[in-house]
Enzyme design. Structure first.
Site, PDB file in Angstrom:
ATOM      1  N   ASP A 164       0.848  -1.186   0.000  1.00  0.00           N
ATOM      2  CA  ASP A 164       0.000   0.000   0.000  1.00  0.00           C
ATOM      3  C   ASP A 164       0.888   1.242   0.000  1.00  0.00           C
ATOM      4  O   ASP A 164       1.737   1.395   0.880  1.00  0.00           O
ATOM      5  CB  ASP A 164      -0.881  -0.049   1.263  1.00  0.00           C
ATOM      6  CG  ASP A 164      -1.995   0.964   1.219  1.00  0.00           C
ATOM      7  OD1 ASP A 164      -2.173   1.614   0.170  1.00  0.00           O
ATOM      8  OD2 ASP A 164      -2.690   1.109   2.239  1.00  0.00           O
ATOM      9  N   ASP A 197      -3.136   2.708  -5.827  1.00  0.00           N
ATOM     10  CA  ASP A 197      -2.048   2.726  -4.857  1.00  0.00           C
ATOM     11  C   ASP A 197      -1.993   1.513  -3.945  1.00  0.00           C
ATOM     12  O   ASP A 197      -1.303   1.550  -2.944  1.00  0.00           O
ATOM     13  CB  ASP A 197      -2.113   4.023  -4.034  1.00  0.00           C
ATOM     14  CG  ASP A 197      -3.439   4.175  -3.324  1.00  0.00           C
ATOM     15  OD1 ASP A 197      -4.342   3.355  -3.565  1.00  0.00           O
ATOM     16  OD2 ASP A 197      -3.567   5.106  -2.522  1.00  0.00           O
ATOM     17  N   GLU A 198      -2.693   0.454  -4.258  1.00  0.00           N
ATOM     18  CA  GLU A 198      -2.529  -0.738  -3.438  1.00  0.00           C
ATOM     19  C   GLU A 198      -2.801  -1.988  -4.255  1.00  0.00           C
ATOM     20  O   GLU A 198      -3.553  -1.955  -5.226  1.00  0.00           O
ATOM     21  CB  GLU A 198      -3.436  -0.701  -2.200  1.00  0.00           C
ATOM     22  CG  GLU A 198      -4.894  -0.469  -2.504  1.00  0.00           C
ATOM     23  CD  GLU A 198      -5.765  -0.512  -1.242  1.00  0.00           C
ATOM     24  OE1 GLU A 198      -5.499  -1.334  -0.354  1.00  0.00           O
ATOM     25  OE2 GLU A 198      -6.719   0.279  -1.175  1.00  0.00           O
TER      26      GLU A 198
END
Lengths: 449, 372
Positions: A50, A143-144
């Site tokens: 993350d 973003d993860e």
């Protein structure tokens, strides 16, 4: 005598053995205190990676002057926070917070308008680094992502934990943002782990300590337990994981159906979901829950714009376009409203998505206040099948689309340099970017150039 | 109320009513039709609050009166009765049931009071004129394919009927567009229509109107106000609200100065487009037109599924041109052209094309190209 545990240096990637005990072991090679020590260090293989305050980190990367200042990404054309760096978070700023509130908490923050294409570009580079490690990468958003590193040990001659430490270091070096890693034996726990030590963290949850770890956590830690479920469970006296473990399984399933079954499994740290890279994307969506129920049309529209930008960035990152736009609203009484609009052709443009959803939001306003808003794009096709026709009646649409595309292109090609100049102009922050925003919004592209 | 109606007559009226009644409605009375009997006939009325249709049918009236009953059920019953049957409808005020008897079949249906049925106020109309059914049919039929279904621009969800200056003088004109294609159809202004306000006739009304305009001999009385439009024959009246919005200025999007002229047999063209589009896997099938010296090459290239190409002999002597279109749009426009060749006027690959039948400018179509 207790046996030594496998350990790993996150900086120089040296593997060593360290005795158990309080405090962190220093790396015997580089003396760094950033080490990991865990009995299952060499066997855990499901990871959640993350990025830390992703948008804000990218902004800091591109403008070193921001490094030690609180940074808020948001405002843009509307007034809500898209992301806040950790300095801003320490002052209480949260994403989805109205801009004026964020500025009251953190008046010295540097405000940047979101540059979704730049984030999408950074995301693609991170994704490429992940793909080098394993084919089993399941991105959850820009973003993860989940990674399944089982069986990669032979190929890369290192256990997953070490591969992840190297990945984190490469992302820092090559992309310029930091990530937090969670490593465990299932997706549910890996995701929890990545959140334990943020930012720039690395946490492991082993099989042996799973039960102890979960026992005293509130049920909200469990994936899928939102506010409504939490309240319902609380009425039955279930507030913590230990309550579920103690409850009669049959009764739990009888009362809560599929949710009961899932609770039971996850409470024991069992999660059979696989890391699924090939699950074809059926839809893209983003949503946000407000701290306090919201009825102000402007603010709702601000949130909608932010979410639509997110969805569009994801569509662009994956080369997809969608024909059906969806608006999701949750009323104060938790009743869910879903409104759909079918577009005349698939799109991946934030502008078109927003124009389709805004009227739906306007029509739903009598149902306000809302506690949640979401935007989605479905019936996905390849990007080249979308946005191919101009509109006879809206010649500005073509220009707005061109502007959105041109911005994408310039940023993708010349990225940071080209943008640094532009940003210098809006360095005044909040006020300027707000003003610029309303021009874009009201007058269309014509007023801008 | 007690009446008898011939089965075929009642079936026709009920089918028309069915078209207007919303299948799913939260207001129970809107699922019903209002049957009113008096003199030597009955009227059957259905509404969804936006559109109302009233059918006057001959009936033997034993006892005048009125009631409302579920449109769907009554339609189904009448449909299943044997042809040629006489259907007796008897509303029993005491039990509030409608008894339907035909031969040995007997049904009794729940009713709702007639007073609850919303009847569209017959407001004052600004203009009333008469027009032959075939003329109105042409105006609406040729325009309706371009009506938008997009809710965002609700003012495009209908046909804009107004009086305008056309290439052949003052015209009664229908225009529809969804932003990707546009149809503009003109007819001579009927006597008395000159002052008619421009109105947007909703899609649903245009659909219902088709049934009313079937009879070539019929003379239709059209009444228009700012908020309503009504089409009527002695037997049938269709009243509709018009869309409350302003239709965009469409005149500026009709490309009058396109100079590259293609002339092609519309049926051959449509068949060829349809054939090459077969290989396309996309929902919006893009067809490329390549024009050079009396030759038209139609092609589709779908990397995943295959490719197709077909050549047509056409009349074209402008500079070579390559331009893409959505196959569906080309087919729909070609389908409007019945007598003469289709004439396409192009400008550039990025600009809209104009299509018409021969040099007849009383019906013109505009279509946006598509990136291929």
């Amino acid at each position: 005598m207790t046996p030594a545990l496998p350990a790993l240096c996150r900086d120089c990637l040296r593997r060593f053995s360290a005795p158990p005990g309080p405090g962190r072991a220093r790396c015997p090679a580089c003396r760094s205190p950033r080490t990991l020590r865990h009995a299952e260090l060499e066997t855990l293989s499901i990871a959640h990676v993350d990025c830390d305050a992703f948008y804000a980190s990218v902004e800091k990367r591109d403008d070193p002057a921001l490094r030690d200042r609180p940074v808020i990404v948001g405002g843009g054309r509307r007034g809500v926070v898209s992301a806040a760096c950790y300095l801003a978070r320490m002052r209480g700023v949260r994403s989805a917070m109205p801009m004026f509130q964020a500025m009251r908490l953190c008046p010295d923050a540097a405000v940047r308008a979101p540059r979704m294409e730049v984030y999408a570009h950074a995301s693609r580079r991170i994704r490429a680094l992940m793909d080098e490690l394993t084919p089993l990468v399941e991105p959850l958003s820009l973003d993860e992502a989940f990674l399944d590193l089982s069986g990669c040990e032979r190929l890369h001659r290192a256990p997953p934990a070490a591969l992840l430490a190297r990945l984190a270091r490469r992302i820092e070096d090559e992309v310029g943002v930091t990530v937090s890693v969670g490593l465990s034996h299932c997706k549910f726990l890996a995701k929890i782990a990545s959140d334990l030590d943020k930012p720039r963290g690395y946490s492991l949850i082993g099989r042996a300590e799973t039960e102890d770890f979960l026992r005293d956590k509130p049920l909200s830690i469990i994936w899928g337990v939102g506010e409504a479920t939490r309240a319902r469970l609380a009425r039955d006296g279930l507030t913590h994981v230990r309550d579920v473990l103690r409850a009669d399984p049959r009764q739990l399933i009888a009362r809560h159906g599929a949710m009961g079954r899932r609770l039971l499994e996850l409470a024991q740290g069992r999660d059979s979901r696989k890391v699924a890279p090939d699950a074809p994307t059926r839809s893209l969506s983003a949503e946000t829950t407000f701290e306090a129920d919201l009825s102000a049309p402007d603010l709702l529209d601000a949130h909608l714009w932010r979410l639509v930008e997110k969805v569009a960035a994801r569509a662009k990152a994956r080369g997809l376009a969608g024909r059906v736009a969806t608006l999701k609203l949750k009323r104060a009484d938790h009743r869910l409203l879903t409104r759909r609009a079918t577009l005349t052709e698939p799109t991946q443009l934030a502008d078109r998505l927003h124009r389709a959803l805004r009227p739906l939001l306007e029509r739903a306003l009598p149902e306000a206040p809302f506690r949640l808003i979401g935007a989605g794009l479905s019936e996905l096709t390849q990007a080249q099948e979308g946005d191919r026709m101009a509109d006879l009646l809206d010649p500005d649409a073509a220009r707005r689309a061109q502007a959105e595309r041109a911005a994408d292109l310039i940023r993708a090609r010349f990225g940071d340099g080209a943008i640094a100049k532009g940003r210098a102009l809006s360095a005044g922050g909040f006020r300027i970017s707000e003003k610029k925003s309303s021009t874009t919004r009201g007058g269309g592209a014509a007023d801008q150039d | 109320m007690k009446i008898s109606i011939e089965r075929a007559t009642l079936l026709k009226a009920m089918s028309r009513a069915q078209g207007v009644v919303e299948r799913r409605t939260t207001i129970p009375i809107l699922s019903n039709v209002l049957i009113e009997a008096s003199g030597d006939g009955a009227s059957i009325r259905a509404t969804d609050l936006d559109v109302e249709v009233v059918d006057r049918v001959p009936a033997m009236v034993e006892q005048a009166g009125a009631t409302t009953v579920g449109a769907h059920t009554l339609h189904e019953i009448v449909r299943k009765l044997p042809d040629g049957a006489m259907v007796s409808l008897h509303h029993d005020a005491a039990s509030e049931r409608l008894h339907i008897v035909a031969g040995r079949s007997h049904f009794s249906l729940a009713t709702l009071p007639r007073e609850d049925f919303p009847v569209m106020a017959s407001s004052e109309y600004d203009v009333t004129f008469a027009a032959p059914a075939p003329m109105l049919r042409r105006l609406f039929d040729k325009a309706k394919f371009a009506i938008s279904t997009e809710e965002t621009r609700y003012y495009l969800n209908g046909v804009y009927m107004h009086v305008a200056d056309g290439p052949e003088g003052r015209s009664l004109r229908c225009v529809a567009t969804d932003g990707h294609r546009l149809a503009r159809v003109d007819a001579p202004v009927p006597a008395g229509a000159e002052a008619a306000p421009g109105v947007i006739v909703p899609r649903k009304t245009v659909g219902e109107l088709k049934k009313l305009l079937e009879d070539d001999e019929a003379e239709i009385t059209v009444s228009i106000s700012e908020t309503k439009i009504r089409f009527a024959t002695p037997e049938l009246a269709l009243t509709s609200k018009v869309i409350d919005g302003s239709f965009p200025d469409y005149t500026r999007v009709i490309p009058l100065h396109n100079s590259r002229r293609l002339e092609v047999d519309a049926a051959d063209f449509a068949a060829a487009v349809d054939r090459v589009a077969t290989v396309s896997s996309e929902r919006s099938r893009a067809v490329k037109l390549k024009l050079d010296q009396d030759r038209l090459v139609l092609s589709v290239n779908a990397p995943d599924t295959g490719a197709a190409e077909e050549e047509l002999v056409v009349a074209y002597d402008a500079e070579p041109l390559e331009i893409g279109f959505n196959a569906k749009y080309l087919l729909e426009i070609a389908g409007q052209i019945e007598r003469e060749n289709a004439v396409f006027m192009f400008n550039s690959p990025g600009e809209p094309a104009l299509v018409r039948e021969g040099d007849d400018e009383s019906a013109v179509y505009v279509v946006m190209p598509m990136r291929v």
